[in-house]
Scaffold this motif. Structure first.
Motif, PDB file in Angstrom:
ATOM      1  N   TRP A  56       0.847  -1.190   0.000  1.00 29.78           N
ATOM      2  CA  TRP A  56       0.000   0.000   0.000  1.00 29.78           C
ATOM      3  C   TRP A  56       0.887   1.248   0.000  1.00 29.78           C
ATOM      4  CZ3 TRP A  56      -4.688  -0.634   3.892  1.00 29.78           C
ATOM      5  CH2 TRP A  56      -5.434  -1.782   3.505  1.00 29.78           C
ATOM      6  N   TYR A  57       0.569   2.145  -0.982  1.00 32.70           N
ATOM      7  CA  TYR A  57       1.270   3.435  -1.074  1.00 32.70           C
ATOM      8  C   TYR A  57       0.232   4.502  -0.699  1.00 32.70           C
ATOM      9  CZ  TYR A  57       4.312   0.517  -4.043  1.00 32.70           C
ATOM     10  OH  TYR A  57       5.106  -0.501  -4.529  1.00 32.70           O
ATOM     11  N   CYS A  58       0.423   5.182   0.473  1.00 34.09           N
ATOM     12  CA  CYS A  58      -0.636   6.066   0.999  1.00 34.09           C
ATOM     13  C   CYS A  58      -0.163   7.530   1.116  1.00 34.09           C
ATOM     14  CB  CYS A  58      -1.078   5.581   2.390  1.00 34.09           C
ATOM     15  SG  CYS A  58      -1.570   3.842   2.404  1.00 34.09           S
ATOM     16  N   HIS A  59      -1.198   8.445   1.266  1.00 35.90           N
ATOM     17  CA  HIS A  59      -1.026   9.891   1.432  1.00 35.90           C
ATOM     18  C   HIS A  59      -0.418  10.544   0.181  1.00 35.90           C
ATOM     19  CE1 HIS A  59      -2.081   9.062   5.545  1.00 35.90           C
ATOM     20  NE2 HIS A  59      -0.904   8.474   5.819  1.00 35.90           N
ATOM     21  N   LEU A  60      -0.682   9.994  -1.041  1.00 39.17           N
ATOM     22  CA  LEU A  60      -0.105  10.523  -2.284  1.00 39.17           C
ATOM     23  C   LEU A  60      -0.732  11.857  -2.638  1.00 39.17           C
ATOM     24  CD1 LEU A  60      -0.129   7.218  -4.402  1.00 39.17           C
ATOM     25  CD2 LEU A  60       1.800   8.191  -3.135  1.00 39.17           C
ATOM     26  N   SER A  61       0.078  12.658  -3.279  1.00 36.40           N
ATOM     27  CA  SER A  61      -0.452  13.922  -3.801  1.00 36.40           C
ATOM     28  C   SER A  61      -1.032  13.711  -5.191  1.00 36.40           C
ATOM     29  CB  SER A  61       0.653  14.994  -3.827  1.00 36.40           C
ATOM     30  OG  SER A  61       1.705  14.591  -4.708  1.00 36.40           O
ATOM     31  N   SER A  62      -0.578  12.714  -5.915  1.00 34.09           N
ATOM     32  CA  SER A  62      -1.121  12.411  -7.247  1.00 34.09           C
ATOM     33  C   SER A  62      -0.822  10.951  -7.585  1.00 34.09           C
ATOM     34  CB  SER A  62      -0.524  13.334  -8.314  1.00 34.09           C
ATOM     35  OG  SER A  62       0.876  13.146  -8.427  1.00 34.09           O
ATOM     36  N   ILE A  63      -1.675  10.430  -8.469  1.00 32.09           N
ATOM     37  CA  ILE A  63      -1.524   9.042  -8.943  1.00 32.09           C
ATOM     38  C   ILE A  63      -1.126   9.081 -10.414  1.00 32.09           C
ATOM     39  CG2 ILE A  63      -2.728   6.877  -9.363  1.00 32.09           C
ATOM     40  CD1 ILE A  63      -4.531   7.548  -6.969  1.00 32.09           C
ATOM     41  N   ILE A  64       0.012   8.468 -10.749  1.00 29.91           N
ATOM     42  CA  ILE A  64       0.492   8.439 -12.146  1.00 29.91           C
ATOM     43  C   ILE A  64       0.104   7.118 -12.824  1.00 29.91           C
ATOM     44  CG2 ILE A  64       2.556   8.441 -13.593  1.00 29.91           C
ATOM     45  CD1 ILE A  64       3.833  10.328 -11.587  1.00 29.91           C
ATOM     46  N   LYS A  65       0.213   6.016 -12.153  1.00 32.97           N
ATOM     47  CA  LYS A  65      -0.127   4.700 -12.726  1.00 32.97           C
ATOM     48  C   LYS A  65      -1.279   4.151 -11.897  1.00 32.97           C
ATOM     49  CE  LYS A  65       0.729   0.986 -15.320  1.00 32.97           C
ATOM     50  NZ  LYS A  65       0.558   0.961 -16.774  1.00 32.97           N
ATOM     51  N   GLY A  66      -2.475   4.115 -12.466  1.00 35.64           N
ATOM     52  CA  GLY A  66      -3.655   3.695 -11.707  1.00 35.64           C
ATOM     53  C   GLY A  66      -4.045   2.259 -11.952  1.00 35.64           C
ATOM     54  N   SER A  67      -3.431   1.557 -12.930  1.00 33.58           N
ATOM     55  CA  SER A  67      -3.778   0.159 -13.205  1.00 33.58           C
ATOM     56  C   SER A  67      -2.686  -0.470 -14.080  1.00 33.58           C
ATOM     57  CB  SER A  67      -5.137   0.069 -13.910  1.00 33.58           C
ATOM     58  OG  SER A  67      -5.067   0.718 -15.173  1.00 33.58           O
ATOM     59  N   GLY A  68      -2.801  -1.783 -14.197  1.00 31.13           N
ATOM     60  CA  GLY A  68      -1.873  -2.498 -15.081  1.00 31.13           C
ATOM     61  C   GLY A  68      -0.609  -2.973 -14.386  1.00 31.13           C
ATOM     62  N   LYS A  69       0.228  -3.606 -15.182  1.00 29.20           N
ATOM     63  CA  LYS A  69       1.468  -4.203 -14.657  1.00 29.20           C
ATOM     64  C   LYS A  69       2.536  -3.136 -14.496  1.00 29.20           C
ATOM     65  CE  LYS A  69       0.719  -8.805 -16.568  1.00 29.20           C
ATOM     66  NZ  LYS A  69       0.487  -9.427 -15.246  1.00 29.20           N
ATOM     67  N   VAL A  70       3.391  -3.342 -13.502  1.00 28.49           N
ATOM     68  CA  VAL A  70       4.511  -2.441 -13.245  1.00 28.49           C
ATOM     69  C   VAL A  70       5.736  -3.276 -12.930  1.00 28.49           C
ATOM     70  CG1 VAL A  70       3.080  -0.510 -12.420  1.00 28.49           C
ATOM     71  CG2 VAL A  70       3.856  -2.261 -10.821  1.00 28.49           C
ATOM     72  N   VAL A  71       6.896  -2.644 -13.076  1.00 24.88           N
ATOM     73  CA  VAL A  71       8.171  -3.294 -12.777  1.00 24.88           C
ATOM     74  C   VAL A  71       8.868  -2.517 -11.670  1.00 24.88           C
ATOM     75  CG1 VAL A  71       8.415  -4.228 -15.108  1.00 24.88           C
ATOM     76  CG2 VAL A  71       9.361  -1.971 -14.564  1.00 24.88           C
ATOM     77  N   PRO A  72       9.842  -3.132 -11.016  1.00 25.29           N
ATOM     78  CA  PRO A  72      10.536  -2.443  -9.934  1.00 25.29           C
ATOM     79  C   PRO A  72      11.165  -1.130 -10.414  1.00 25.29           C
ATOM     80  CG  PRO A  72      11.083  -4.751  -9.912  1.00 25.29           C
ATOM     81  CD  PRO A  72      10.334  -4.504 -11.168  1.00 25.29           C
ATOM     82  N   GLY A  73      10.983  -0.052  -9.627  1.00 25.89           N
ATOM     83  CA  GLY A  73      11.553   1.243  -9.957  1.00 25.89           C
ATOM     84  C   GLY A  73      10.719   2.072 -10.898  1.00 25.89           C
ATOM     85  N   GLN A  74       9.569   1.548 -11.347  1.00 24.15           N
ATOM     86  CA  GLN A  74       8.707   2.333 -12.226  1.00 24.15           C
ATOM     87  C   GLN A  74       7.899   3.339 -11.386  1.00 24.15           C
ATOM     88  OE1 GLN A  74       6.097   0.009 -14.680  1.00 24.15           O
ATOM     89  NE2 GLN A  74       4.915   1.799 -15.378  1.00 24.15           N
ATOM     90  N   GLN A  75       7.871   4.618 -11.790  1.00 26.10           N
ATOM     91  CA  GLN A  75       7.137   5.638 -11.039  1.00 26.10           C
ATOM     92  C   GLN A  75       5.637   5.415 -11.180  1.00 26.10           C
ATOM     93  OE1 GLN A  75       8.013   9.699 -12.098  1.00 26.10           O
ATOM     94  NE2 GLN A  75       6.778  10.559 -10.412  1.00 26.10           N
ATOM     95  N   ILE A  76       4.969   5.454 -10.030  1.00 28.71           N
ATOM     96  CA  ILE A  76       3.526   5.244 -10.033  1.00 28.71           C
ATOM     97  C   ILE A  76       2.757   6.414  -9.398  1.00 28.71           C
ATOM     98  CG2 ILE A  76       3.712   2.730 -10.066  1.00 28.71           C
ATOM     99  CD1 ILE A  76       3.267   2.773  -7.030  1.00 28.71           C
ATOM    100  N   GLY A  77       3.474   7.297  -8.659  1.00 25.24           N
ATOM    101  CA  GLY A  77       2.786   8.445  -8.029  1.00 25.24           C
ATOM    102  C   GLY A  77       3.783   9.428  -7.465  1.00 25.24           C
ATOM    103  N   LYS A  78       3.253  10.365  -6.617  1.00 22.92           N
ATOM    104  CA  LYS A  78       4.089  11.390  -5.999  1.00 22.92           C
ATOM    105  C   LYS A  78       3.734  11.529  -4.505  1.00 22.92           C
ATOM    106  CE  LYS A  78       4.621  14.144 -10.203  1.00 22.92           C
ATOM    107  NZ  LYS A  78       4.421  15.503 -10.792  1.00 22.92           N
ATOM    108  N   VAL A  79       4.758  11.874  -3.720  1.00 19.94           N
ATOM    109  CA  VAL A  79       4.568  12.066  -2.277  1.00 19.94           C
ATOM    110  C   VAL A  79       3.627  13.244  -2.029  1.00 19.94           C
ATOM    111  CG1 VAL A  79       5.719  12.630  -0.091  1.00 19.94           C
ATOM    112  CG2 VAL A  79       6.826  11.068  -1.750  1.00 19.94           C
ATOM    113  N   GLY A  80       2.754  13.064  -1.006  1.00 19.14           N
ATOM    114  CA  GLY A  80       1.824  14.141  -0.646  1.00 19.14           C
ATOM    115  C   GLY A  80       1.511  14.138   0.844  1.00 19.14           C
ATOM    116  N   ALA A  81       0.454  14.815   1.189  1.00 16.75           N
ATOM    117  CA  ALA A  81       0.021  14.926   2.607  1.00 16.75           C
ATOM    118  C   ALA A  81      -1.483  14.823   2.694  1.00 16.75           C
ATOM    119  CB  ALA A  81       0.533  16.230   3.214  1.00 16.75           C
ATOM    120  N   THR A  82      -2.056  13.899   1.890  1.00 18.92           N
ATOM    121  CA  THR A  82      -3.508  13.720   1.897  1.00 18.92           C
ATOM    122  C   THR A  82      -3.899  12.732   2.972  1.00 18.92           C
ATOM    123  OG1 THR A  82      -3.340  11.991   0.207  1.00 18.92           O
ATOM    124  CG2 THR A  82      -3.663  14.238  -0.593  1.00 18.92           C
ATOM    125  N   GLY A  83      -5.118  12.870   3.513  1.00 14.26           N
ATOM    126  CA  GLY A  83      -5.611  11.963   4.542  1.00 14.26           C
ATOM    127  C   GLY A  83      -5.214  12.436   5.914  1.00 14.26           C
TER     128      GLY A  83
END
Length: 301
Positions: free
Chosen positions: A242-269
Motif C-alpha cells: 500500500w502506497y498512501c497519502h499521495l499527492s497524485s496518482i500516475i499509474k492507476g492500473s496495469g502491470k509495473v516493474v521495480p523502480g517504475q514511477q507510479i505516483g508522488k509524495v503528498g500529505a492527503t488523509g
C-alpha cells in the motif's frame, strides 16, 4: 661359156647344198608356251631332202644347237609376276587408315615397364592428394562445426544470463523513495494514532517520485479515507503493497516493474506533514513490519 655353178657335193644330192641348216629365229615354242611367230621353215630352209647326208656329216656344217632351258620361261614368269603384282597393287584400293583403339595406350603403357611404373606413381600421388584434400575438408567442417557449437553455447549462455538477470531484476525489491527520512516505524504508538502504527513512513517533500517496490499489478488506486490517495500493488506471490497519502496518482492500473514511477509524495488523509506511508500485507491480510520485509530481500531502508 664357163659355168659358175658349184659342182655338187660328192655325197649331196642335185637338189642343192644347205650352207647353214638351223632352225628359224623362233622355230621353237613361243615365250608363252605356244609356237613362235616363225614356227614354219626358216627363210633359208628349202624342202626337206630325203637324200640328206648322214647326221655326222651334216653336223659339220651346222651351228651348234643351243640347249633350250627354263630361263626364258622363268624370266617371263618373273616379269608376269612383277607386272601382275604391280597391276594388282595399283588396282587394289588403298587401305583405310588404321583407327587407334581406345585401349591401345594402356596396352602400350603395360608393355613399357617404365611407363607403367610412372602411371602407378602418378595414380598413387593422385590418390594421396585426393585423400589429403578430403581430410582437410573434413577437418575444416569439423572445426567449423565445433566453432559453431561454441558460438551457440555462448549465445545460449548469454541468453540464459540475460533471462536470469531479467528475472532477478523483476524479482528485485527496491525502495519506494530515493530521497527520504524515516519518520515512523512499524508498531509505534502515538496520541494521534488510534492503533499501533501499521507501516513505515518515508518523509519527503511533496511531489517527490514514488516508485513501485517490485514487479506486480496495480489492483487498486484512488481515495481511501484516512490513507488519503492510495495505490495498492499486488506482487506475484499475492503480497499487497500500500502506497498512501499521495499527492497524485500516475499509474492507476496495469502491470509495473521495480523502480517504475507510479505516483508522488503528498500529505492527503490523516497526516501531520508530507510523507509516504507504506504497508506490507502478505496475501492481502494483516500488515507486517515493512522494514524487516525489505531487509529480508536485501534492501535496507
Amino acid at each position: 661359156m664357163a659355168s659358175t655353178h658349184t659342182p655338187a657335193h660328192p655325197s649331196g644330192s642335185s637338189a642343192g647344198t644347205q650352207l647353214l641348216d638351223h632352225p628359224g629365229p623362233s622355230a621353237g615354242p613361243g615365250p608363252f608356251g605356244g609356237p613362235g611367230p616363225f614356227a614354219g621353215p626358216g627363210p633359208f630352209t628349202g624342202p626337206a631332202d630325203e637324200s640328206a647326208p648322214p647326221a655326222a656329216d651334216a653336223n659339220r656344217h651346222r651351228m651348234p644347237r643351243q640347249t633350250r632351258g627354263t630361263a626364258p620361261l622363268l624370266g617371263v614368269t618373273a616379269v608376269a609376276a612383277t607386272l601382275g603384282a604391280t597391276g594388282f597393287a595399283s588396282a587394289t584400293p588403298a587401305a583405310a587408315p588404321a583407327v587407334e583403339a581406345p585401349d591401345e595406350t594402356p596396352v602400350a603403357l603395360a608393355a613399357d615397364p617404365g611407363l607403367a611404373l610412372a602411371a602407378r606413381i602418378q595414380q598413387q600421388a593422385d590418390s594421396q592428394r585426393t585423400a589429403a584434400e578430403e581430410d582437410a575438408r573434413v577437418q575444416a567442417a569439423q572445426e567449423a562445426e565445433a566453432k559453431r557449437a561454441v558460438q551457440l553455447a555462448q549465445q545460449e549462455q548469454a541468453k540464459r544470463a540475460a533471462e536470469a538477470a531479467e528475472k532477478a531484476k523483476l524479482a528485485a525489491i527496491t525502495l519506494p523513495v530515493k530521497d527520504y527520512n524515516l519518520s515512523a516505524h512499524y508498531g509505534q504508538s502515538a496520541r494521534y494514532w488510534a492503533h499501533l502504527h501499521t507501516g513505515l513512513d518515508f518523509a519527503a517533500d511533496t511531489g517527490t517520485a514514488v516508485y513501485a517496490v517490485g514487479q506486480g499489478t496495480i489492483t487498486s488506486a484512488g481515495w481511501a479515507g484516512a490513507y488519503g490517495y492510495r495505490i495498492v500493488e499486488t506482487l506475484p506471490d499475492g503480497t499487497e503493497i500500500w502506497y498512501c497519502h499521495l499527492s497524485s496518482i500516475i499509474k492507476g492500473s496495469g502491470k509495473v516493474v521495480p523502480g517504475q514511477q507510479i505516483g508522488k509524495v503528498g500529505a492527503t488523509g490523516n497526516v501531520t506533514g508530507p510523507h509516504l506511508h507504506v504497508e506490507v500485507r502478505p496475501g492481502g491480510g494483516a500488515p507486517v513490519d515493512p522494514e524487516t520485509w525489505f531487509e529480508q530481500r536485501g534492501v535496507t531502508p
